[in-house]
Design an enzyme around this catalytic site. Sequence first.
Site, short mmCIF file in Angstrom:
data_model
loop_
_atom_site.label_atom_id
_atom_site.label_comp_id
_atom_site.label_asym_id
_atom_site.label_seq_id
_atom_site.Cartn_x
_atom_site.Cartn_y
_atom_site.Cartn_z
N VAL A 66 0.83 -1.20 0.00
CA VAL A 66 0.00 0.00 0.00
C VAL A 66 0.87 1.26 0.00
O VAL A 66 0.37 2.38 -0.09
CB VAL A 66 -0.97 -0.05 1.20
CG1 VAL A 66 -0.20 -0.20 2.51
CG2 VAL A 66 -1.88 1.15 1.28
N CYS A 124 12.09 7.19 7.68
CA CYS A 124 13.33 7.45 6.93
C CYS A 124 13.16 7.65 5.43
O CYS A 124 13.69 8.62 4.88
CB CYS A 124 14.31 6.30 7.16
SG CYS A 124 14.86 6.21 8.86
#
EC number: 1.1.1.22
Length: 476
Positions: free
Chosen positions: A284, A290
């Site tokens: 998804v 990060c």
Amino acid sequence: MWGKKCETGLTHKKKIPMEVKKIACIGAGYVGGPTMSVIAQKNPDLQVTVVDLNAERIAAWNNQDVSKLPIYEPGLGAVVEEARGRNLFFSTDVERAIVEADMIFISVNTPTKTYGKGKGQAADLKFIELCARQIAAISTTDKIVVEKSTLPVRTAETLKSILDNTGNGVNFHILSNPEFLAEGTAIADLHAPDRVLIGGENTEAINALVQVYASWVPRERILTTNLWSSELSKLVANAFLAQRVSSINAISELCEVTGANVDEVAHAIGQDSRIGSKFLKASVGFGGSCFQKDILNLVYIARSYHLHKVADYWEQVVLLNDHQKTRFAEKIINTMYNTVNGKQIAFLGWAFKKDTNDTRESAAIYVADHLLDEQANIIVYDPQVTAEQIYKDLDGLGSRPPAQNRALLTVVSDPYQALSGVHAVAVLTEWDEFKTYDWSLIKQNMKRPAFVFDGRKLLHGATLQTLGFTYYAIGE
Ligand SMILES: NC(=O)c1ccc[n+]([C@@H]2O[C@H](COP(=O)([O-])OP(=O)(O)OC[C@H]3O[C@@H](n4cnc5c(N)ncnc54)[C@H](O)[C@@H]3O)[C@@H](O)[C@H]2O)c1
Ligand SMILES: O=c1ccn([C@@H]2O[C@H](COP(=O)(O)OP(=O)(O)O[C@H]3O[C@H](CO)[C@@H](O)[C@H](O)[C@H]3O)[C@@H](O)[C@H]2O)c(=O)[nH]1
């Protein structure tokens, strides 16, 4: 090298002693906590003190019940139990740790800027600068300062400038030592890293840090480079990893309209040893603190050097990821007869990946926001994420008043409660336990048609279809 301008452009005045006995780490987060725990575990002769301004977080690191540590990470509890109180300490006394340390890791957060120049792209280095100023102001002995946080290339220059302009005669050496652990597998990654990267310009300082890692990491896996290569490699590693996810996610959309299956395509291309099979799982959309932050930072850096084609190229990785999250939410709406108003949709998972309680930039937040705009009712179950965190994530978007988020979305601690009586189930995180549920029982208690939207390609689609579910998975 001493006393003259070196290759990286930083100037050294004189040699400093490099025997490291005490380490301090500023920042007791997802990186500082696990990384220092393993360094302490593997170096019983070193004293390692992890400090943070957040007293609640430090108290949780000191909790005798290791199931209550501030972060959920498989294997972390055992490492902390082994080293804590022996040579591993968690404290809010930042000053003392700095003053006593020979080597200081800076492991504070470097989020995307939310204001001013570079807003929405550049890394916010205010916490880094605060650390440097504090180290500069109170140090009375020479130190090795290690960049553990992920930083824009050439940040060491800024740090050096701050540290060297104190006028108190203390010498500092800066090293870059970016961290490559992934959440959910942090301890395994730290125990057996693919590589440890150390960038620096002074051989003795580099060797001092090499010795810390060499206690358990084979020497050939400890790479040394110049400072700028090390700083840049961290951003590039994340950009390449995220690019693979966006690449396979782009192909997932093409699979859906052509009858190809993205898992089969991923397997077929992954068998080519030049491509490799890892990190090709359609989803998804990637989340986590990060990937997006670091790519946007790379984009900003490229633009600041007027490398617009380079910047545009990498920006697409993030744009495609945004598209993937939107596409999944719209697939739910379209499939449910173009309206989810008043319909109940159970979310299985809220964390950005399995085996972590971290929700930063989780796709679930954005998919939920999209569905809440359409007045859906959402019931969330995640085995590790608290209701407080889920509401904080949603409120943080500012899309609607907090009271409305609470009216439209509920959080439950029993998965069968989440799934009972709902119109649809959406799998947002790939927690293993979801595969073990009694899907036949779940089907009995759902409204008909019983929709399953599998954003992780986690469940066995054919079995669910046999049970009578209307099953949709990314890339099929
Ligand atoms: N999360 C990851 O998996 C991961 C992996 C590799 C690299 N990184 C990088 O590591 C850095 C830290 O990430 P994180 O996920 O651990 O962040 P985090 O937000 O979990 O932890 C950072 C901690 O630093 C503390 N802090 C901030 N300023 C401080 C100061 N002046 N003095 C004392 N404490 C201070 C905060 O209170 C916080 O607890 C970031 O640059 C990130 O990009 C993260
Ligand atoms: O094939 C894949 C692999 C990952 N993901 C998603 O990508 C995101 C990031 O996953 P992962 O990279 O496993 O976790 P992180 O903890 O974000 O770790 C990344 O970011 C860290 C912080 O910089 C780095 O240290 C790690 O090396 C890097 O893998 C998650 O939402 C995953 O679900 C996919 O959708 N498909």
